[in-house]
Design a protein around this motif. Structure first.
Motif, PDB file in Angstrom:
ATOM      1  N   CYS A   1     -17.616  -6.410   4.354  1.00  0.00           N
ATOM      2  CA  CYS A   1     -17.275  -4.988   4.397  1.00  0.00           C
ATOM      3  C   CYS A   1     -17.608  -4.427   5.774  1.00  0.00           C
ATOM      4  O   CYS A   1     -18.659  -4.738   6.354  1.00  0.00           O
ATOM      5  CB  CYS A   1     -18.070  -4.257   3.315  1.00  0.00           C
ATOM      6  SG  CYS A   1     -17.795  -2.477   3.293  1.00  0.00           S
TER       7      CYS A   1
ATOM      8  N   HIS B   1     -18.440  -1.499   6.536  1.00  0.00           N
ATOM      9  CA  HIS B   1     -19.468  -0.452   6.525  1.00  0.00           C
ATOM     10  C   HIS B   1     -20.805  -1.047   6.940  1.00  0.00           C
ATOM     11  O   HIS B   1     -21.275  -0.813   8.052  1.00  0.00           O
ATOM     12  CB  HIS B   1     -19.530   0.209   5.131  1.00  0.00           C
ATOM     13  CG  HIS B   1     -20.588   1.255   5.013  1.00  0.00           C
ATOM     14  ND1 HIS B   1     -21.414   1.329   3.927  1.00  0.00           N
ATOM     15  CD2 HIS B   1     -20.950   2.263   5.844  1.00  0.00           C
ATOM     16  CE1 HIS B   1     -22.257   2.353   4.095  1.00  0.00           C
ATOM     17  NE2 HIS B   1     -21.980   2.925   5.248  1.00  0.00           N
ATOM     18  N   LEU B   2     -21.420  -1.860   6.068  1.00  0.00           N
ATOM     19  CA  LEU B   2     -22.722  -2.446   6.379  1.00  0.00           C
ATOM     20  C   LEU B   2     -22.758  -3.950   6.163  1.00  0.00           C
ATOM     21  O   LEU B   2     -23.822  -4.555   6.213  1.00  0.00           O
ATOM     22  CB  LEU B   2     -23.823  -1.772   5.545  1.00  0.00           C
ATOM     23  CG  LEU B   2     -24.086  -0.293   5.865  1.00  0.00           C
ATOM     24  CD1 LEU B   2     -25.124   0.277   4.898  1.00  0.00           C
ATOM     25  CD2 LEU B   2     -24.541  -0.113   7.308  1.00  0.00           C
ATOM     26  N   GLY B   3     -21.612  -4.552   5.880  1.00  0.00           N
ATOM     27  CA  GLY B   3     -21.548  -6.013   5.886  1.00  0.00           C
ATOM     28  C   GLY B   3     -21.727  -6.719   4.563  1.00  0.00           C
ATOM     29  O   GLY B   3     -21.869  -7.950   4.545  1.00  0.00           O
ATOM     30  N   CYS B   4     -21.730  -6.004   3.446  1.00  0.00           N
ATOM     31  CA  CYS B   4     -21.792  -6.695   2.153  1.00  0.00           C
ATOM     32  C   CYS B   4     -20.510  -7.498   1.931  1.00  0.00           C
ATOM     33  O   CYS B   4     -19.476  -7.208   2.521  1.00  0.00           O
ATOM     34  CB  CYS B   4     -21.955  -5.695   1.017  1.00  0.00           C
ATOM     35  SG  CYS B   4     -23.547  -4.839   1.028  1.00  0.00           S
TER      36      CYS B   4
ATOM     37  N   CYS C   1     -16.160  -3.244  -2.390  1.00  0.00           N
ATOM     38  CA  CYS C   1     -17.502  -3.577  -1.935  1.00  0.00           C
ATOM     39  C   CYS C   1     -18.501  -3.153  -3.006  1.00  0.00           C
ATOM     40  O   CYS C   1     -18.508  -1.989  -3.407  1.00  0.00           O
ATOM     41  CB  CYS C   1     -17.817  -2.872  -0.625  1.00  0.00           C
ATOM     42  SG  CYS C   1     -19.491  -3.267  -0.059  1.00  0.00           S
TER      43      CYS C   1
ATOM     44  N   TYR D   1     -21.619   0.031  -1.633  1.00  0.00           N
ATOM     45  CA  TYR D   1     -21.449   1.484  -1.620  1.00  0.00           C
ATOM     46  C   TYR D   1     -20.046   1.897  -2.018  1.00  0.00           C
ATOM     47  O   TYR D   1     -19.671   3.049  -1.837  1.00  0.00           O
ATOM     48  CB  TYR D   1     -21.816   2.057  -0.252  1.00  0.00           C
ATOM     49  CG  TYR D   1     -23.265   1.872   0.077  1.00  0.00           C
ATOM     50  CD1 TYR D   1     -24.225   2.813  -0.325  1.00  0.00           C
ATOM     51  CD2 TYR D   1     -23.702   0.750   0.761  1.00  0.00           C
ATOM     52  CE1 TYR D   1     -25.563   2.628  -0.044  1.00  0.00           C
ATOM     53  CE2 TYR D   1     -25.041   0.556   1.048  1.00  0.00           C
ATOM     54  CZ  TYR D   1     -25.964   1.497   0.647  1.00  0.00           C
ATOM     55  OH  TYR D   1     -27.300   1.315   0.926  1.00  0.00           O
TER      56      TYR D   1
ATOM     57  N   SER E   1     -16.818   0.960  -1.069  1.00  0.00           N
ATOM     58  CA  SER E   1     -15.590   0.984  -0.264  1.00  0.00           C
ATOM     59  C   SER E   1     -14.521   0.135  -0.943  1.00  0.00           C
ATOM     60  O   SER E   1     -14.822  -0.860  -1.605  1.00  0.00           O
ATOM     61  CB  SER E   1     -15.857   0.437   1.143  1.00  0.00           C
ATOM     62  OG  SER E   1     -16.641   1.329   1.877  1.00  0.00           O
TER      63      SER E   1
HETATM   64  S1  FES Z   1     -21.450  -2.199   2.866  1.00  0.00           S
HETATM   65 FE1  FES Z   1     -21.243  -0.062   2.517  1.00  0.00          FE
HETATM   66  S2  FES Z   1     -19.479   0.128   1.305  1.00  0.00           S
HETATM   67 FE2  FES Z   1     -19.609  -1.951   1.795  1.00  0.00          FE
END
Ligand code: FES
Length: 94
Positions: free
Chosen positions: A44, A46-49, A62, A65, A67
């Motif tokens: 992702c 955003h923060l890499g999940c 994701c 959070y 997304s």
């Molecule tokens: S890491 Fe934040 S939405 Fe995916």
């Protein structure tokens, strides 16, 4: 939501997606209804999940959070603002 991983893109059914683990990288691979495969970065933006595929809605989601990304990687819902990067399909056979 699909959480399992496969070792080859050839193991993915049509109209489905999953994360494929290859040495050094995980790819979010989607196979469309006629069997054409496309690959995106599985992280992702955003923060890499790691994203997961929602079979019912045909989107990448994701779990961290929330997304959501279309099968072409474009952002459908934040907090991510950047698309998943497209890549050549790893290890695909014709
Ligand atoms: S890491 Fe934040 S939405 Fe995916």
């Amino acid at each position: 939501m699909r959480t399992s991983h496969v070792d080859s893109v050839n193991d993915i059914s049509p109209s489905s997606g999953t994360v494929v683990q290859l040495p050094g990288k995980r790819w979010a691979v989607y196979r469309d209804e006629v069997g054409y495969a496309s690959a995106l970065s599985a992280r992702c933006t955003h923060l890499g999940c790691l994203v997961q595929f929602n079979d019912a809605e045909q989107v990448w989601e994701c779990p961290c959070y929330g997304s959501r990304f279309a099968t072409d990687g474009s952002v459908l819902h934040g907090p991510a603002t950047r698309p998943l990067e497209p890549h050549e399909v790893p290890g695909a056979k014709d």
